[in-house]
Design a protein around this motif. Structure first.
Motif, PDB file in Angstrom:
ATOM      1  N   GLU A 125       0.833  -1.187   0.000  1.00 43.31           N
ATOM      2  CA  GLU A 125       0.000   0.000   0.000  1.00 43.31           C
ATOM      3  C   GLU A 125       0.875   1.248   0.000  1.00 43.31           C
ATOM      4  O   GLU A 125       2.043   1.212   0.371  1.00 43.31           O
ATOM      5  CB  GLU A 125      -0.912   0.002   1.235  1.00 43.31           C
ATOM      6  N   LYS A 126       0.267   2.339  -0.377  1.00 44.24           N
ATOM      7  CA  LYS A 126       0.980   3.614  -0.377  1.00 44.24           C
ATOM      8  C   LYS A 126       1.357   3.983   1.053  1.00 44.24           C
ATOM      9  O   LYS A 126       0.552   3.878   1.962  1.00 44.24           O
ATOM     10  CB  LYS A 126       0.097   4.704  -0.983  1.00 44.24           C
ATOM     11  N   GLY A 127       2.610   4.380   1.244  1.00 47.51           N
ATOM     12  CA  GLY A 127       3.081   4.767   2.570  1.00 47.51           C
ATOM     13  C   GLY A 127       3.910   3.707   3.253  1.00 47.51           C
ATOM     14  O   GLY A 127       4.536   3.980   4.284  1.00 47.51           O
ATOM     15  N   ALA A 128       3.916   2.484   2.721  1.00 50.47           N
ATOM     16  CA  ALA A 128       4.734   1.423   3.317  1.00 50.47           C
ATOM     17  C   ALA A 128       6.208   1.649   2.976  1.00 50.47           C
ATOM     18  O   ALA A 128       6.546   2.276   1.970  1.00 50.47           O
ATOM     19  CB  ALA A 128       4.277   0.065   2.822  1.00 50.47           C
ATOM     20  N   MET A 129       7.062   1.168   3.812  1.00 50.02           N
ATOM     21  CA  MET A 129       8.520   1.250   3.625  1.00 50.02           C
ATOM     22  C   MET A 129       8.976   2.659   3.235  1.00 50.02           C
ATOM     23  O   MET A 129       9.650   2.853   2.216  1.00 50.02           O
ATOM     24  CB  MET A 129       8.983   0.250   2.562  1.00 50.02           C
ATOM     25  N   PRO A 130       8.663   3.663   4.021  1.00 49.35           N
ATOM     26  CA  PRO A 130       8.983   5.043   3.627  1.00 49.35           C
ATOM     27  C   PRO A 130      10.476   5.359   3.602  1.00 49.35           C
ATOM     28  O   PRO A 130      10.890   6.330   2.962  1.00 49.35           O
ATOM     29  CB  PRO A 130       8.270   5.878   4.694  1.00 49.35           C
ATOM     30  N   ARG A 131      11.307   4.548   4.289  1.00 47.42           N
ATOM     31  CA  ARG A 131      12.740   4.820   4.355  1.00 47.42           C
ATOM     32  C   ARG A 131      13.568   3.852   3.505  1.00 47.42           C
ATOM     33  O   ARG A 131      14.799   3.852   3.585  1.00 47.42           O
ATOM     34  CB  ARG A 131      13.226   4.761   5.803  1.00 47.42           C
ATOM     35  N   LEU A 132      12.924   3.042   2.700  1.00 45.42           N
ATOM     36  CA  LEU A 132      13.647   2.053   1.906  1.00 45.42           C
ATOM     37  C   LEU A 132      14.573   2.743   0.913  1.00 45.42           C
ATOM     38  O   LEU A 132      14.139   3.528   0.081  1.00 45.42           O
ATOM     39  CB  LEU A 132      12.671   1.143   1.158  1.00 45.42           C
ATOM     40  N   GLN A 133      15.876   2.415   1.005  1.00 44.10           N
ATOM     41  CA  GLN A 133      16.882   3.030   0.139  1.00 44.10           C
ATOM     42  C   GLN A 133      17.443   2.063  -0.889  1.00 44.10           C
ATOM     43  O   GLN A 133      17.785   2.460  -1.997  1.00 44.10           O
ATOM     44  CB  GLN A 133      18.037   3.577   0.986  1.00 44.10           C
ATOM     45  N   ARG A 134      17.537   0.789  -0.516  1.00 39.69           N
ATOM     46  CA  ARG A 134      18.149  -0.181  -1.420  1.00 39.69           C
ATOM     47  C   ARG A 134      17.295  -1.429  -1.499  1.00 39.69           C
ATOM     48  O   ARG A 134      16.851  -1.958  -0.479  1.00 39.69           O
ATOM     49  CB  ARG A 134      19.559  -0.542  -0.949  1.00 39.69           C
ATOM     50  N   LEU A 135      17.075  -1.899  -2.726  1.00 39.07           N
ATOM     51  CA  LEU A 135      16.293  -3.104  -2.968  1.00 39.07           C
ATOM     52  C   LEU A 135      17.102  -4.033  -3.860  1.00 39.07           C
ATOM     53  O   LEU A 135      17.569  -3.630  -4.928  1.00 39.07           O
ATOM     54  CB  LEU A 135      14.959  -2.755  -3.643  1.00 39.07           C
ATOM     55  N   VAL A 136      17.282  -5.293  -3.416  1.00 40.83           N
ATOM     56  CA  VAL A 136      18.015  -6.293  -4.186  1.00 40.83           C
ATOM     57  C   VAL A 136      17.088  -7.479  -4.426  1.00 40.83           C
ATOM     58  O   VAL A 136      16.532  -8.044  -3.479  1.00 40.83           O
ATOM     59  CB  VAL A 136      19.287  -6.759  -3.451  1.00 40.83           C
ATOM     60  N   ILE A 137      16.909  -7.838  -5.700  1.00 39.14           N
ATOM     61  CA  ILE A 137      16.062  -8.978  -6.078  1.00 39.14           C
ATOM     62  C   ILE A 137      16.918  -9.922  -6.919  1.00 39.14           C
ATOM     63  O   ILE A 137      17.394  -9.554  -7.989  1.00 39.14           O
ATOM     64  CB  ILE A 137      14.832  -8.508  -6.883  1.00 39.14           C
TER      65      ILE A 137
END
Length: 646
Positions: free
Chosen positions: A575-587
């Protein structure tokens, strides 16, 4: 300075420092100038001379070079009207740039003959992009016959030629070592224990430094943090290179240039600090305190006994040992226990040998660090518990069902690495390990839960739990197991391996990092519980399938890094607003039925997205993805811009 001399006449060389600075200031005042200062070593030196440069705001520039990042940062942060640009860190040259520099040095304005180019590029590659090495090598070959026969002599021996003429290369590199603070010199020389091109695990290196006594305690600071500062200083001095980084941005592995490694070994030999050898026939008269043994596929190693020596540390790397070798019978440890009772560090986990811990291990009463390998199940003798100085016990390559009962006597133990699942021994008294920082590979059972709940590990920072048989853990037992570690108030990192987890109730843990490895079941409610952890900054999910990750607007409020690897047939909604501080995503190697790509790219804090080996459906989504400014997308292998058609 020549123009200043012409203007002011003879006698200026007799002026003192203050008069010279005043003269220089007057000469540059009201002028547009460019001043280049090479190789500044100290902040104080820059502070002394910088007052001589007027701030006239007319486009003047001062360019300085330094081997020390701290000096460059200081010079670029002064507050005056001359524009300050952040320091530019010179990278190592790639192969083409290296060849271009080499060609200019050897042939001047000419070009390399075609018959020498392949050989020449092979030689230049040995310099590993270091400009100083390339220039010195080019200077050597510029004065030699430019023939295939002459150049072929350098193949595989470039470092030997470079180190022969110390005034050209090694003495220049040695300047950095000579200027190092005393507390960093031993740490730098220690890099000589590693083989060429070895990618050095930083956490292992730090544990070795601590065991060797190189790291000074500073107040109440964690000694591991102080050691990391030491490493960062060596990196800032341009002596050590960063190889890979951890998810949190810290250095995971590092390496040292071959020439600097040669410098470590030569300086170590002079100071009797370290000796690198290729067999175990060590001279009893050796004054070196540390021995690093490098094998190169020796089929058999002599087992002739050695006399007592001055050895305090033994490290080993590489080797393919024959089945009939005495090393397969634990020869190294038996030899140490018999003849080298003053040893403090034994690091043999990087060797292709099978070690058995002898009962006489207790003879090594000064041992602080023990890391060995074995491919079979072994029992740790209870005599190891008499090593009251032991700080690190690394048995990750062993199959150990249960630790010896006397493990509680190791009060100085800081790191206990087990492959697991390993059971902790029972105890009815208040025995514990008060200094333990890291504990991994522990079987999660009622006994271990009880020990955690009774605060037997009060300073534990990292805990790794492993299921004995992939057993199912229901709601009550999981909540119980996690609640049992509440007394571990310093715990920051938790790793759960091969569990079936269902969480439904909130848990109050101050964890900053969680790793879920090879999960059998992970219910949707579990993600809600994990998302409610107020301090969680890093989440890794590796080897998990058939789950639904639902993130609402209050989920993972402090999460900065999310890595998902080998996740299959799963759904991810956000949903909108989740993980507001997420800087790095690795998949990495993931297959999602649904994935909130649009929502992810709306996250204002997101700066780095890395996708490794995406499945075709995810690859198609990435092709259509419009990246917003400030967010970098990396895909490996690179995607074709458009799908091919027949």
């Amino acid at each position: 300075m020549e123009s200043i001399y012409r203007k002011n006449g003879p006698g200026w060389q007799d002026l003192d420092d203050d008069e010279l600075k005043s003269l220089l200031f007057k000469c540059l005042e009201d002028r547009r100038y460019l001043v280049v200062m090479d190789d500044i070593w100290e902040i104080e030196a820059w502070n002394e001379v910088s007052v001589a440069f007027p701030t006239n705001s007319n486009g003047s520039r001062v360019l300085i070079t330094s081997r020390i990042k701290e000096v460059a940062l200081h010079a670029s942060s002064l507050n005056n009207s001359i524009p300050h640009i952040p320091p530019y860190e010179l990278p190592f040259l790639d192969e083409d740039k290296s060849w271009e520099l080499f060609s200019k040095k050897v042939f001047g304005g000419g070009t390399c003959p075609l018959e020498l180019e392949t050989l020449g590029r092979q030689i230049v590659k040995s310099c590993r992009g270091l400009p100083l090495a390339i220039v010195v090598l080019g200077g050597l070959l510029a004065n030699k016959e430019k023939t295939h026969r002459t150049w072929s002599k350098y193949v595989g021996h470039v470092n030997s030629y470079l180190t022969e003429d110390r005034s050209s290369c090694m003495d220049i590199l040695a300047l950095s070592y000579n200027h190092l603070p005393r507390r960093l010199k031993s740490c730098f020389l220690y890099f000589g224990i590693y083989p060429e091109d070895f990618e050095i695990p930083v956490r292992q290196l730090i544990r070795l430094w601590i065991a060797e006594g190189f790291i000074r305690q500073i107040g109440n600071r964690n000694i591991e943090d102080v050691a990391e500062d030491y490493l960062e200083e060596l990196i800032d001095w341009s002596l050590i290179q960063v190889a890979t980084k951890r998810l949190d941005g810290g250095v995971k592995t590092c390496r040292i240039h071959d020439l600097l490694r040669d410098l470590c070994i030569s300086e170590s030999a002079e100071e009797k600090f370290l000796e690198v050898c290729s067999d175990i026939k060590l001279s009893p008269m050796s004054k070196c305190r540390r021995i690093s043994i490098h094998f190169a596929n020796h089929p058999y190693i002599s087992s002739n006994p050695c006399e007592s020596s001055n050895i305090r540390s033994v490290m080993g790397f590489g080797g393919v040992v024959g089945l009939e070798s005495p090393l397969d019978k634990g020869y190294y440890l038996k030899w140490l226990c018999k003849s080298n009772k003053l040893v403090r560090v034994v690091e043999l986990s990087n060797m292709a040998i099978c070690c058995v811990i002898p009962k006489r291990i207790e003879n090594l009463v000064l041992l602080r660090y023990l890391s060995i390998s074995s491919g079979a199940r072994h029992v740790i003798p209870n005599s190891i518990c008499n090593l009251w100085n032991l700080e690190t016990l690394d048995m990750r390559n062993f199959e150990i069902k249960c630790l010896p009962k006397g493990i509680w006597k190791l009060k100085k133990l800081r790191y206990l690495y087990l492959n697991g699942p390993t059971s902790l021994p029972r105890t009815d008294n208040k025995a514990g390990l008060p200094n333990l920082q890291v504990l991994t590979g522990i079987d999660l059972n009622l006994n271990s839960m009880r020990l955690f709940a009774r605060a037997r590990f009060p300073n534990l920072r990292k805990l790794g739990l492993r299921s004995a048989s992939g057993r199912f853990i229901d709601i009550d037992s999981v909540v119980l197991s996690l609640s049992s570690i509440y007394p571990l108030r310093h715990l920051q990192t938790l790793k759960l391996c091969e569990f079936m987890i269902i969480l439904s109730d909130k848990i109050s843990l101050q964890l900053t990092k969680i790793t879920l490895l090879d999960l059998r079941v992970c219910a949707p409610s579990t993600w809600g519980v994990l998302g409610s952890l107020t301090n969680l900054r890093i989440l890794k999910v590796v080897g998990c399938g058939m789950f639904t990750l639902e993130c609402n607007e209050s989920s993972f409020c402090q999460l900065e890094v999310l890595k998902m690897a080998k996740v299959t047939n799963s759904e991810w909604t956000m949903e909108k607003g989740a993980m507001p501080r997420l800087q790095r995503l690795v998949i990495e190697r993931c297959n999602f039925k649904t994935m909130p790509l649009d929502e992810l790219w709306c996250l204002s804090a997101l700066r780095d997205v890395e996708v490794l080996h995406p499945d075709p459906e995810l690859a198609n989504m990435l092709r259509q993805l419009q990246m917003r400014d400030g967010c970098k997308l990396q895909v490996y292998p690179p995607l074709n811009p458009f799908p091919t058609t027949n």
